[in-house]
Design a protein around this motif. Structure first.
Motif, short mmCIF file in Angstrom:
data_model
loop_
_atom_site.label_atom_id
_atom_site.label_comp_id
_atom_site.label_asym_id
_atom_site.label_seq_id
_atom_site.Cartn_x
_atom_site.Cartn_y
_atom_site.Cartn_z
N VAL A 74 0.85 -1.20 0.00
CA VAL A 74 0.00 0.00 0.00
C VAL A 74 0.89 1.25 0.00
CG1 VAL A 74 -1.73 1.31 1.31
CG2 VAL A 74 -1.91 -1.19 1.14
N LEU A 105 -16.50 -3.66 -10.85
CA LEU A 105 -15.36 -3.84 -9.95
C LEU A 105 -15.76 -4.69 -8.75
CD1 LEU A 105 -13.70 -0.31 -10.05
CD2 LEU A 105 -12.87 -2.44 -11.07
N LEU A 106 -16.97 -4.43 -8.22
CA LEU A 106 -17.44 -5.23 -7.09
C LEU A 106 -17.59 -6.69 -7.48
CD1 LEU A 106 -20.23 -3.19 -5.25
CD2 LEU A 106 -18.24 -4.30 -4.20
N GLY A 109 -14.31 -8.22 -8.28
CA GLY A 109 -13.59 -8.43 -7.03
C GLY A 109 -14.03 -9.72 -6.35
N VAL A 110 -15.34 -9.98 -6.36
CA VAL A 110 -15.85 -11.22 -5.76
C VAL A 110 -15.19 -12.42 -6.44
CG1 VAL A 110 -17.90 -12.67 -5.44
CG2 VAL A 110 -18.06 -10.20 -5.08
N GLY A 113 -11.55 -12.69 -5.25
CA GLY A 113 -11.42 -13.21 -3.88
C GLY A 113 -11.79 -14.68 -3.79
N PHE A 114 -12.91 -15.03 -4.39
CA PHE A 114 -13.37 -16.42 -4.36
C PHE A 114 -12.39 -17.33 -5.12
CE2 PHE A 114 -15.70 -20.08 -5.95
CZ PHE A 114 -16.38 -20.51 -4.83
N ALA B 106 -7.06 -6.24 -11.99
CA ALA B 106 -6.17 -6.30 -10.83
C ALA B 106 -6.18 -7.68 -10.19
CB ALA B 106 -6.59 -5.26 -9.79
N PRO B 108 -4.65 -9.70 -6.67
CA PRO B 108 -4.64 -9.15 -5.31
C PRO B 108 -3.55 -8.11 -5.02
CG PRO B 108 -5.23 -11.45 -5.24
CD PRO B 108 -4.87 -11.16 -6.67
N TYR B 112 -4.09 -3.75 -3.64
CA TYR B 112 -3.52 -3.01 -2.52
C TYR B 112 -2.71 -1.80 -3.02
CZ TYR B 112 -4.76 -7.05 0.39
OH TYR B 112 -5.45 -8.03 1.04
N LEU B 121 -11.61 3.77 -6.36
CA LEU B 121 -12.48 2.72 -6.91
C LEU B 121 -11.95 1.33 -6.55
CD1 LEU B 121 -13.53 3.83 -10.50
CD2 LEU B 121 -15.00 3.43 -8.53
N LEU B 124 -13.59 -0.74 -3.95
CA LEU B 124 -14.71 -1.61 -4.35
C LEU B 124 -14.18 -2.99 -4.73
CD1 LEU B 124 -16.85 0.84 -6.51
CD2 LEU B 124 -17.22 0.11 -4.13
N THR B 125 -13.08 -3.02 -5.50
CA THR B 125 -12.49 -4.30 -5.87
C THR B 125 -12.11 -5.07 -4.61
OG1 THR B 125 -11.47 -3.05 -7.68
CG2 THR B 125 -10.85 -5.36 -7.46
N PHE B 126 -11.55 -4.35 -3.64
CA PHE B 126 -11.14 -4.99 -2.39
C PHE B 126 -12.34 -5.52 -1.62
CE2 PHE B 126 -10.23 -4.70 2.21
CZ PHE B 126 -9.28 -5.69 2.29
N ILE B 127 -13.39 -4.71 -1.51
CA ILE B 127 -14.60 -5.16 -0.82
C ILE B 127 -15.13 -6.42 -1.51
CG2 ILE B 127 -17.02 -4.59 -0.30
CD1 ILE B 127 -16.07 -1.65 0.06
N GLY B 128 -15.18 -6.37 -2.84
CA GLY B 128 -15.61 -7.54 -3.60
C GLY B 128 -14.76 -8.76 -3.26
N ALA B 129 -13.44 -8.55 -3.23
CA ALA B 129 -12.53 -9.67 -2.96
C ALA B 129 -12.78 -10.25 -1.57
CB ALA B 129 -11.08 -9.22 -3.10
N MET B 130 -13.07 -9.39 -0.59
CA MET B 130 -13.37 -9.88 0.76
C MET B 130 -14.68 -10.67 0.75
SD MET B 130 -10.97 -9.26 2.90
CE MET B 130 -11.80 -9.65 4.45
N VAL B 131 -15.67 -10.17 0.02
CA VAL B 131 -16.94 -10.90 -0.09
C VAL B 131 -16.68 -12.27 -0.72
CG1 VAL B 131 -19.20 -10.94 -1.23
CG2 VAL B 131 -18.37 -8.82 -0.20
N GLY B 132 -15.85 -12.29 -1.76
CA GLY B 132 -15.51 -13.54 -2.43
C GLY B 132 -14.83 -14.50 -1.48
#
Lengths: 161, 145
Positions: A74, A105-106, A109-110, A113-114, B106, B108, B112, B121, B124-132
């Motif tokens: 970061v 993006l949301l 992103g899912v 992560g998944f 992106a 992971p 970051y 923005l 949002l990708t990060f929030i999505g990744a956490m949800v995933g």
């Protein structure tokens, strides 16, 4: 020299320096270079009582080194754009600055992560560290990263982008 | 699980510096840009393929040296790679991640770095990744492995 530094770096130089992250992390921490595990550590740290064994039985403190590494990324992103770039870095295309872009993006992103958690790694853990160590499942994972990416880009890309 | 999980302040400092180094590289190599990822999947340019392949070669040569010379880490422990096992998730999960990579531009690490760079923005990708990740935590017992 300085002006070259402030431009995007060529792929061969970037590749060499990124590859060196692998031995650096091993030498300092004895740890394999990987990033997507951090999602699990963050989940386990923030919701230690989540009703999933994947999180409530996970010792995230063992991943403290990984979270510190992420903190560094970061900071590095901040320093590189603020002090080491002549021009503004365009991360996302203009079309993403919209409600539809936010949704993409949301949702994307899912999938990130998944998918990385299901596969057990991402570009760093599987593609770079895994293949570097001649770990064949990592090669399989990397091939399927591309299968998925190509399917989306060539399949529904014209609808999405 | 792992044998050694706590480090000296010095080692943690080193880890932070390596993260910083990697974060700077993600930006300067432009691996963090959606357009680069998109052009990779379109086979429009060699850039991303070049970065990833060279990184793998350098990583492999480094590992070869580490093994040959039996180099130890800062904690004086031998350096050992823990192999990631094969299971069906490597295929299915890999493919799902690839789709997300193409959409968000992106993986992971870059999420970051983008956040650090002030690209809001990417939150949002990060929030999505956490949800995933939570979705995986929930579904894990029912997924083929």
């Amino acid at each position: 020299m300085v002006s070259l530094l402030l431009q995007p770096w060529p792929w061969w130089l970037s590749g060499i320096l990124i590859g060196l992250t692998v031995p650096f992390l091993y030498l300092v921490a004895g740890k394999g270079f990987g990033i997507s595990t951090s999602l699990r550590h963050i989940g386990a740290a923030c919701t230690p009582n989540a009703p999933f064994e994947y999180l409530n039985k996970h010792n995230w403190r063992g991943g403290t080194w990984n979270l510190i590494f992420i903190g560094g990324i970061v900071l590095g992103g901040f320093i590189a754009t603020r002090f080491l770039s002549a021009e503004t870095v365009e991360f996302l295309p203009a079309s993403y600055y919209s409600a539809g872009g936010a949704l993409r993006l949301l949702a994307g992103g899912v999938l990130v992560g998944f998918g990385t958690r299901y596969a057990g790694g991402c570009t760093s853990g599987h593609a770079i560290t895994g293949i570097s160590n001649l770990n064949w499942p990592s090669l399989v994972a990397t091939i399927f990263f591309f299968v998925g990416g190509l399917l989306v880009t060539w399949g529904i890309g014209s609808l999405l982008f | 699980m792992q044998t050694n999980n706590t480090f000296s302040t010095r080692a943690y400092g080193g880890i932070l510096l390596i993260g910083l180094y990697f974060g700077i590289l993600l930006v300067k190599s432009e691996v963090v840009r959606w357009q680069r990822v998109h052009d990779m999947f379109l086979f429009k340019e060699v850039h991303m393929y070049g970065v990833i392949s060279v990184a793998i070669v350098v990583g492999a040569l480094s590992m070869l040296l580490i093994k040959r010379l039996e180099v130890k880490d800062m904690q004086q422990k031998p350096i050992v790679y823990e192999p990631k096992p094969f299971h069906k998730g490597v295929i299915f999960g890999g493919m799902i991640f690839g789709m997300g990579w193409a959409i968000t531009g992106a993986c992971p690490g870059p999420i970051y770095a983008q956040i650090g760079a002030g690209e809001w923005l990417a939150v949002l990708t990060f929030i999505g990744a956490m949800v995933g990740m939570y979705l995986y935590a929930w579904l894990k017992p029912h997924l083929p492995h």
